[in-house]
Design a protein around this motif. Sequence first.
Motif: not given
Length: 286
Positions: A141-148
Amino acid sequence: MSLITLTTDFGTKDHFVGAVKGAIYSELPDAKIVDITHHISPFNITETAYILKNAYKSFPEKTIHIIGVDSELSKTNKHIALELDNHYFICPDNGLISMIASEIKPTKIVEINIHNHIESSFPVLDVFVQVASHIARGGSLNVIGKEINSYKNIVEIQPKINQDQTVIIGGVIYIDNYGNVITNINKKLFNTIGKGRDFTITASRYTFNKVYNRYNEIVDYSAKDNNQFDGEKLAIFNSAGFLEIAIYRSNLDTVGGASNLLGLEYRSTITIEFKTVITPEFTTIN
């Protein structure tokens, strides 16, 4: 083989659902696609949340759920992907996750940022499919977005309780195919607050003092004609564990349903008032 579900308000008249499925198969020829529904009322977030919350649990772990309701990207409506209960969800951050995650918190949430490379007015097709394909291939998941760490909450999805815990104020979040009215009050909350006390449920001008566990519990099978109970109103905890106001053997084309017969609609208020237990007073005799 990847299992991907679709939940949208697209309907089936237009090309949207077919285009999304075609794009998935172009990326993942061996994918298995399941339609949960494409008949969500337009932009109805609470209806989406209710249906998805009660459907996703029946799918195998690692299923990927694409949700296309109120999905247009804006400053206040971002796109997120998350892992929750060993399932993946790709959806707008418009509050629908707050009901799905009311009891089980997400393991990881990311804000999708691949929009920087994709210009689209149809994000479910152009963005969500790409994210789903990435996850299906084993991508992080970290490849397609920044963790929130948070997601938008919808207040109306959560029932309210008064200070002395004698009243639950809920509302209608969904009306099903039979016209039955589903509230946001679940059985767990009812039992926690009620503690076995007598109660009165008020829905519009109608009241109920009993909640059934099955629709046919209202029938007296010793009666000569069991059909006399058709059309009777009742309160029930449905298979999803939510309080429902129903009409026994309802049919919107003949008998009618609770929504039209009782004058209840989306966002109508449903109140449960529990009787206060009076503690007897004792006089000390000297």
